[in-house]
Scaffold this active site. Structure first.
Site, short mmCIF file in Angstrom:
data_model
loop_
_atom_site.label_atom_id
_atom_site.label_comp_id
_atom_site.label_asym_id
_atom_site.label_seq_id
_atom_site.Cartn_x
_atom_site.Cartn_y
_atom_site.Cartn_z
N HIS A 1 9.54 92.14 -5.05
CA HIS A 1 9.66 91.98 -6.51
C HIS A 1 10.49 90.76 -6.89
O HIS A 1 10.41 90.27 -8.01
CB HIS A 1 10.22 93.25 -7.16
CG HIS A 1 11.69 93.46 -6.99
ND1 HIS A 1 12.21 94.33 -6.05
CD2 HIS A 1 12.75 92.93 -7.64
CE1 HIS A 1 13.53 94.32 -6.15
NE2 HIS A 1 13.89 93.48 -7.10
N ASP B 1 8.05 96.75 -0.74
CA ASP B 1 8.90 95.85 -1.52
C ASP B 1 9.63 94.86 -0.61
O ASP B 1 10.84 94.67 -0.72
CB ASP B 1 9.91 96.63 -2.36
CG ASP B 1 10.53 95.77 -3.46
OD1 ASP B 1 10.02 94.66 -3.71
OD2 ASP B 1 11.53 96.21 -4.07
N GLY C 1 20.43 90.60 -9.04
CA GLY C 1 20.65 89.42 -8.23
C GLY C 1 20.95 89.76 -6.78
O GLY C 1 20.75 88.94 -5.88
N ASN C 2 21.46 90.99 -6.53
CA ASN C 2 21.67 91.46 -5.15
C ASN C 2 20.35 91.80 -4.46
O ASN C 2 20.30 91.85 -3.22
CB ASN C 2 22.56 92.70 -5.12
CG ASN C 2 24.04 92.37 -5.19
OD1 ASN C 2 24.75 92.85 -6.07
ND2 ASN C 2 24.51 91.55 -4.27
N SER C 3 19.30 92.04 -5.23
CA SER C 3 18.02 92.42 -4.64
C SER C 3 17.56 91.40 -3.61
O SER C 3 17.54 90.20 -3.87
CB SER C 3 16.95 92.56 -5.73
OG SER C 3 17.15 93.73 -6.47
#
Length: 281
Positions: free
Chosen positions: A35, A65, A135-137
């Site tokens: 994503h 994902d 933003g950590n994703s």
């Protein structure tokens, strides 16, 4: 904890936002969430010193994902980033979440493992209580041995769910990495959910003779209008392109307006727009 971990984790940016990724020297590949890069074939990644590189999205698994990025540069000087085994980490064990929350400089937070197998949307995820923010994703969840035990996914966007972070389990990442040994890194591939084989957009059927139309993402974006070789020039010598130059527009319309990710968010940093920088011609 590896004191050089900041050298292994990069920021991912494109016209719709930013996220995080990390480098695996064994595979010469960068790992992030699907994503984070959905709708793109080319993105920018930046190291902790803000050096930008052009990265190609070479393999994705939307169901898991996960996405893999390739960069035409030499990263052999970077240390190893080992992956943990398939055994479930112990509940209460110390974990760290590393990445670029809100697009800020590199950050690492500490917490403990809340659950090694939390069922969410029909899949099992790692649950941690370490602070996780947009933003950590795409960044790693690391145990106290310095091993990657998961890929950070998101944090619930509700005030009643503080200190609940989630990550894709390590065996899901291993499933994708096992398929890239002979991967043509000049093309975009999707991992078929039926046979785990990687298929390109030019193939009508996967090896299980299933139509690839149901496997491939619905949009194909134009390649970035750049002939730049990695690494790209310094920030002072770059110019910026409007979003229309790097995206077809479909993912732009799908950007949520909330400040936090949900489990179905399409990008890692929806609270603001960013742009992709390209070498000045």
């Amino acid at each position: 904890m590896n004191p050089e971990i900041n050298k292994l984790i990069y920021k991912v940016t494109h016209a719709d936002g930013s996220g995080s990724c990390f480098y695996l020297r064994k595979h010469d590949i960068f790992v992030t969430n699907y994503h984070v890069v959905a709708g793109y074939r080319t993105v920018a990644i930046h190291d902790n010193d803000r050096n930008p590189y052009e990265a190609r999205v070479v393999a994705v698994n939307p169901e898991l994902d996960l996405a893999l990025l390739a960069v035409d540069a030499d990263f052999s000087h970077l240390p190893d980033f080992p992956l943990a085994g398939d055994d479930d980490p112990a509940i209460g064990s110390k974990v760290h979440v590393a990445g670029y929350p809100f697009g800020m400089p590199f950050t690492i937070t500490e917490g403990s493992l809340s659950s090694p197998r939390q069922l969410m949307d029909g899949k099992y995820y790692i649950q941690v209580d370490a602070p996780v923010n947009p933003g950590n994703s795409g960044g790693p969840i690391v145990n106290d041995k310095g091993e990657v035990i998961g890929v950070t996914v998101s944090k619930f966007a509700t005030s009643s769910a503080d200190n609940m972070g989630f990550g894709v389990r390590i065996e899901a990442l291993a499933q994708l990495l096992d398929a890239i040994e002979d991967l043509d890194r000049s093309e975009f591939h999707v991992q078929c959910d039926s046979c785990d084989e990687l298929i390109s957009g030019d193939e009508e059927y996967c090896p299980s003779r299933i139509l690839t139309k149901g496997c491939l993402p619905p949009t194909k974006c134009r390649p970035l209008e750049s002939s730049a070789k990695a690494p790209l020039p310094a920030w002072a010598s770059t110019r910026c392109l409007p979003a229309a130059a790097t995206t077809c527009g479909c993912s732009t319309e799908a950007v949520p307006k909330s400040g936090f990710l949900s489990m179905t968010a399409t990008i890692s940093l929806p609270y603001r727009r960013s742009i992709f920088c390209q070498r000045r011609m």
